[in-house]
Design a protein around this motif. Structure first.
Motif, short mmCIF file in Angstrom:
data_model
loop_
_atom_site.label_atom_id
_atom_site.label_comp_id
_atom_site.label_asym_id
_atom_site.label_seq_id
_atom_site.Cartn_x
_atom_site.Cartn_y
_atom_site.Cartn_z
N LEU A 66 0.82 -1.22 0.00
CA LEU A 66 0.00 0.00 0.00
C LEU A 66 0.85 1.26 0.00
CD1 LEU A 66 -2.76 -1.09 2.56
CD2 LEU A 66 -2.83 -1.20 0.06
N ASP A 67 2.12 1.13 0.39
CA ASP A 67 3.02 2.28 0.37
C ASP A 67 3.59 2.55 -1.02
OD1 ASP A 67 2.66 2.57 3.12
OD2 ASP A 67 4.36 1.24 3.59
N THR A 68 3.31 1.65 -1.95
CA THR A 68 3.74 1.84 -3.33
C THR A 68 2.52 2.27 -4.16
OG1 THR A 68 3.30 -0.45 -3.99
CG2 THR A 68 5.44 0.01 -2.99
N HIS A 69 2.68 2.27 -5.47
CA HIS A 69 1.56 2.58 -6.37
C HIS A 69 0.83 1.31 -6.79
CE1 HIS A 69 4.13 6.21 -6.89
NE2 HIS A 69 2.96 6.82 -7.02
N PHE A 70 0.83 0.28 -5.92
CA PHE A 70 0.30 -1.02 -6.31
C PHE A 70 -1.17 -0.94 -6.73
CE2 PHE A 70 -1.75 -5.12 -5.34
CZ PHE A 70 -0.98 -5.95 -6.11
N LEU A 71 -2.01 -0.23 -5.98
CA LEU A 71 -3.43 -0.13 -6.33
C LEU A 71 -3.60 0.57 -7.67
CD1 LEU A 71 -5.02 0.73 -2.86
CD2 LEU A 71 -4.88 -1.48 -3.99
N VAL A 139 1.84 8.96 -25.96
CA VAL A 139 2.75 8.20 -25.10
C VAL A 139 2.34 8.43 -23.65
CG1 VAL A 139 5.13 7.91 -24.35
CG2 VAL A 139 4.63 8.29 -26.75
N ASN A 140 2.44 7.38 -22.82
CA ASN A 140 2.09 7.46 -21.41
C ASN A 140 0.60 7.71 -21.20
OD1 ASN A 140 3.17 7.20 -18.73
ND2 ASN A 140 2.79 9.37 -18.41
N THR A 141 -0.22 7.15 -22.12
CA THR A 141 -1.67 7.24 -21.99
C THR A 141 -2.27 5.86 -22.20
OG1 THR A 141 -2.05 7.70 -24.35
CG2 THR A 141 -1.67 9.60 -22.89
N TYR A 142 -3.52 5.69 -21.75
CA TYR A 142 -4.20 4.42 -21.96
C TYR A 142 -4.44 4.16 -23.44
CZ TYR A 142 -5.11 4.61 -16.93
OH TYR A 142 -4.98 4.68 -15.56
N GLU A 222 5.81 6.33 -13.08
CA GLU A 222 5.57 5.18 -12.20
C GLU A 222 4.10 4.96 -11.92
OE1 GLU A 222 7.18 3.37 -7.91
OE2 GLU A 222 7.83 5.34 -8.64
N GLU A 223 3.31 6.04 -11.80
CA GLU A 223 1.89 5.86 -11.50
C GLU A 223 1.09 5.33 -12.69
OE1 GLU A 223 2.68 10.23 -12.46
OE2 GLU A 223 3.51 8.69 -11.13
N SER A 232 8.14 -5.38 -11.27
CA SER A 232 9.57 -5.53 -11.61
C SER A 232 10.42 -4.46 -10.93
CB SER A 232 9.76 -5.47 -13.12
OG SER A 232 9.47 -4.18 -13.63
N THR A 233 9.83 -3.32 -10.59
CA THR A 233 10.61 -2.27 -9.93
C THR A 233 10.89 -2.61 -8.47
OG1 THR A 233 8.61 -1.04 -9.27
CG2 THR A 233 9.56 -0.53 -11.42
N LEU A 234 10.20 -3.63 -7.92
CA LEU A 234 10.46 -4.01 -6.54
C LEU A 234 11.79 -4.77 -6.39
CD1 LEU A 234 6.89 -5.24 -5.49
CD2 LEU A 234 7.94 -3.00 -5.11
N ILE A 235 12.34 -5.22 -7.51
CA ILE A 235 13.64 -5.91 -7.48
C ILE A 235 14.71 -4.90 -7.83
CG2 ILE A 235 14.97 -7.85 -8.36
CD1 ILE A 235 12.52 -8.64 -6.80
#
Length: 278
Positions: A66-71, A139-142, A222-223, A232-235
């Protein structure tokens, strides 16, 4: 002493069952290890002794997510998967319908060229696609994440092969009753093609949910990452967070498992029917 046919058949059945049990274990054990590791401290994950259950269970790996952008990563992946499935099925079913039921000049040649594009590795298309996205400003859009992927040659091939098995008499009868070509597609062809579309929906969902390379190229902040890129950024190089990675991977697998359990009947019947049509 001769073996009776019934006994021989029973022995074969037992060996087949044992074989599939072993194959199932090969697939289940990694998922079980991932689940158990998500409740272990990092130092306990890679110990020499193999434990079937964590000795000191913790849930901090889940809460730390929850401290990351996981949600947000989860939301981005759902948007990508749902958008890709809906638009991909629409494009592939519409194109498959045209190639299967309409005769036009160079139809077979165009179809072969489109299917041949499937043999080109995605790496050859990355630079041209990225240049197109940059010039289009998406770029960087859905939109940039979804639209370049919706024309899937494999999906077109599969849907076309399935629709070739639909009798033309149904379409002719609908035309006699005054149905338009769009009504034939929407009210007749699509309902009959549910098994094929269900199978494609699962395959498209798997592709979007697990895709790493394409979101890594398109999404720049990142968001806006998807789950595969975000996890993958967690490693990191100096402080890999394997516990959080296992927890995030466990949560990431759940929607795909639930989707397959919900639509497995469509998946099996769609693949079976699609393999014999044409």
């Amino acid at each position: 002493m001769s073996i009776k046919p019934k006994q021989l058949e029973m022995i074969k059945t037992v060996f087949v069952i044992l074989f599939f049990i072993l194959v199932s274990l090969v697939f289940i054990i990694p998922f079980y290890w991932m689940l158990v590791s998500s409740f272990k401290p990092t130092g306990e994950i890679f110990t020499d002794s193999l434990s079937l259950w964590p000795q000191n269970p913790i849930i901090s790996s889940y809460t730390n997510l929850l401290d990351t952008h996981f949600l947000r990563w989860y939301l981005n992946t759902m948007i990508f998967a749902v958008g890709y499935v809906i638009l991909g099925l629409f494009v592939c079913s519409l194109a498959g319908f045209a190639f299967a039921k309409y005769k036009f000049k160079f139809r077979n040649l165009i179809f072969i060229v489109i299917v041949a594009a499937q043999m080109l590795p995605i790496h050859m298309q990355l630079i041209p696609l990225f240049i197109m996205l940059t010039k289009s400003g998406i770029v960087n859009t859905y939109a940039g994440l979804i639209f370049p992927m919706i024309a899937n040659p494999l999906g077109l091939f599969f849907v076309r092969q399935y629709m070739l098995g639909i009798p033309d008499d149904l379409m002719n009868a609908a035309r006699v009753d005054g149905a338009s070509e769009w009504q034939i597609y929407y009210k007749i062809i699509l309902p009959i093609s549910k098994p094929a579309l269900g199978a494609m929906a699962i395959l498209f969902s798997l592709f979007a949910w697990n895709n790493l390379l394409w979101p890594l190229i398109v999404m720049r902040t990142e968001e806006m990452f998807t789950l595969s890129v975000g996890l993958s950024t967690l490693i990191g190089q100096y402080r890999p967070q394997y516990g959080m990675l296992m927890a995030g991977s466990t949560l990431a697998v759940l929607p795909i498992v639930l989707l397959f359990l919900k639509m497995q009947s469509y998946f099996i019947s769609g693949l079976t029917a699609g393999s014999i049509k044409g």
